[in-house]
Each structure stands twice: as C-alpha cells, then as structure tokens.
Write an enzyme that holds these catalytic residues in place. Structure first.
Site, PDB file in Angstrom:
ATOM      1  CG  ASP A  30       0.652  12.505  12.882  1.00  0.00           C
ATOM      2  OD1 ASP A  30       0.558  13.077  11.773  1.00  0.00           O
ATOM      3  OD2 ASP A  30       1.268  11.416  13.037  1.00  0.00           O
ATOM      4  CG  ASN A  87       4.474  17.349   4.258  1.00  0.00           C
ATOM      5  OD1 ASN A  87       5.260  18.293   4.231  1.00  0.00           O
ATOM      6  ND2 ASN A  87       4.360  16.556   5.302  1.00  0.00           N
ATOM      7  N   GLY A  93       7.109  14.857   0.914  1.00  0.00           N
ATOM      8  CA  GLY A  93       6.926  13.864   1.969  1.00  0.00           C
ATOM      9  C   GLY A  93       5.484  13.484   2.229  1.00  0.00           C
ATOM     10  CD  GLN A  94      -0.177  14.511  -0.219  1.00  0.00           C
ATOM     11  OE1 GLN A  94       0.251  15.276  -1.093  1.00  0.00           O
ATOM     12  NE2 GLN A  94      -1.455  14.263  -0.048  1.00  0.00           N
ATOM     13  CB  SER A  95       3.053   9.380   3.783  1.00  0.00           C
ATOM     14  OG  SER A  95       2.526   9.915   4.988  1.00  0.00           O
ATOM     15  CG  HIS A 100      -2.799  15.553   5.852  1.00  0.00           C
ATOM     16  ND1 HIS A 100      -2.808  14.787   4.699  1.00  0.00           N
ATOM     17  CD2 HIS A 100      -1.527  15.502   6.321  1.00  0.00           C
ATOM     18  CE1 HIS A 100      -1.608  14.282   4.500  1.00  0.00           C
ATOM     19  NE2 HIS A 100      -0.804  14.702   5.463  1.00  0.00           N
ATOM     20  CG  LEU A 101      -3.510  22.870   7.346  1.00  0.00           C
ATOM     21  CD1 LEU A 101      -4.338  22.718   6.100  1.00  0.00           C
ATOM     22  CD2 LEU A 101      -4.064  23.992   8.206  1.00  0.00           C
ATOM     23  CG  HIS A 102       1.343  17.752   9.284  1.00  0.00           C
ATOM     24  ND1 HIS A 102       1.597  16.514   9.827  1.00  0.00           N
ATOM     25  CD2 HIS A 102       1.317  17.564   7.926  1.00  0.00           C
ATOM     26  CE1 HIS A 102       1.724  15.618   8.856  1.00  0.00           C
ATOM     27  NE2 HIS A 102       1.563  16.225   7.696  1.00  0.00           N
TER      28      HIS A 102
HETATM   29  P1  AMP Z   1       2.010  13.412   5.375  1.00  0.00           P
HETATM   30  O1  AMP Z   1       3.337  12.734   5.438  1.00  0.00           O
HETATM   31  O2  AMP Z   1       2.073  14.896   5.310  1.00  0.00           O
HETATM   32  O3  AMP Z   1       1.123  12.814   4.307  1.00  0.00           O
HETATM   33  O4  AMP Z   1       1.330  13.118   6.783  1.00  0.00           O
HETATM   34  C1  AMP Z   1       0.565  12.005   7.046  1.00  0.00           C
HETATM   35  C2  AMP Z   1       0.495  11.884   8.545  1.00  0.00           C
HETATM   36  O5  AMP Z   1      -0.582  11.033   8.869  1.00  0.00           O
HETATM   37  C3  AMP Z   1       1.739  11.296   9.194  1.00  0.00           C
HETATM   38  O6  AMP Z   1       2.273  12.238  10.121  1.00  0.00           O
HETATM   39  C4  AMP Z   1       1.222  10.034   9.894  1.00  0.00           C
HETATM   40  O7  AMP Z   1       1.841   9.818  11.142  1.00  0.00           O
HETATM   41  C5  AMP Z   1      -0.245  10.338  10.040  1.00  0.00           C
HETATM   42  N1  AMP Z   1      -1.146   9.208  10.105  1.00  0.00           N
HETATM   43  C6  AMP Z   1      -1.220   8.169   9.240  1.00  0.00           C
HETATM   44  N2  AMP Z   1      -2.201   7.330   9.598  1.00  0.00           N
HETATM   45  C7  AMP Z   1      -2.779   7.862  10.707  1.00  0.00           C
HETATM   46  C8  AMP Z   1      -3.856   7.471  11.554  1.00  0.00           C
HETATM   47  N3  AMP Z   1      -4.545   6.353  11.345  1.00  0.00           N
HETATM   48  N4  AMP Z   1      -4.166   8.256  12.595  1.00  0.00           N
HETATM   49  C9  AMP Z   1      -3.476   9.393  12.826  1.00  0.00           C
HETATM   50  N5  AMP Z   1      -2.449   9.816  12.068  1.00  0.00           N
HETATM   51  C10 AMP Z   1      -2.110   9.064  11.028  1.00  0.00           C
END
Ligand code: AMP
Length: 114
Positions: A30, A87, A93-95, A100-102
C-alpha cells in the site's frame, strides 16, 4: 476498466513491486501504509466491490484469501497475528473501486475497528 488504477497496476501499465503476480491474483504494498506491513491483494479481474461478487466468484475469493495467508506466512506474521480488511462501499471507507484485501501486520490492532 481503462480508468481503474488497480487494473493498471495489475496489467503493468503502472509499475509497482509485486509480491504476488499470478494468473488471477496480484499483491503489492500500500502507498500509504497503516501498519509496518500493509499489502493489497487484488483480483486481476475487475470487480468493483465485494458486494458485486456472486457464486461465480467463489474460487477467486478463495484465492485472494489464500494468497493473503501465503503472504502472511512469508512475512512471518502468521504466529504473531495479522488482520485482513475489505472495505465495501463508501461508509466502510472504500476509496478504490476495484476489490482488494488489505493485509495488515507488524503491530497490535484495536477492536472494534474505527
Ligand atoms: P480502500 O480505502 O479500502 O479502498 O483502500 C484503498 C487503498 O489503496 C488505500 O489504502 C490507498 O493507500 C491504496 N492505494 C491507492 N493508490 C495506490 C497505489 N497506486 N499504489 C498502492 N496503493 C494505493
């Protein structure tokens, strides 16, 4: 999806160091880590969010979780513990709108999560 950043990472259009890069699954660190180890595990196939998964994705979802398991072992997080987070949707908080799995590890985590 031409404008999806994780599709671009999976295809190699955006270069990152990949911890897993196989037929179905890609894993990479990440950009904004929330723990000493913070890895994102994604399906190569674009799926906007977990809520859009159905029976046809059961193998894929299994592969994502087993990939996390394998990485956690490789990073020696399996004994101390680690957390997997998905998320789903804005309230969670999905962005990034590609499933994706964290995988988070290397520190203690609180419960309930924030
Ligand atoms: P979420 O908030 O669950 O959608 O997680 C999205 C994650 O993607 C966040 O933790 C960001 O820091 C990460 N992220 C976004 N763009 C990138 C990227 N180019 N490379 C690695 N991580 C990223």
């Amino acid at each position: 999806m031409s404008d999806c950043i994780f599709c671009k990472i999976a295809s190699g259009e955006i270069p990152v160091d990949k911890l897993i890069d196989d037929e179905d699954v890609v894993a990479f660190r990440d950009l904004n880590p929330q723990a000493p180890e913070h890895i994102l595990i994604i399906p190569r196939q674009h799926l906007e969010r977990l809520a859009h998964a159905d029976e046809s994705h059961s193998d894929l979802i299994g592969k994502l979780i087993l990939a996390a398991n394998k990485l956690a072992k490789k990073l020696k997080l399996d004994e101390s513990g680690y957390r997997l987070v998905i998320n789903n949707g804005e309230s969670a908080g999905q962005s990034v709108w590609h499933l994706h799995l964290h995988l988070l590890g290397g520190r203690d985590f609180n419960w309930p999560p924030g």
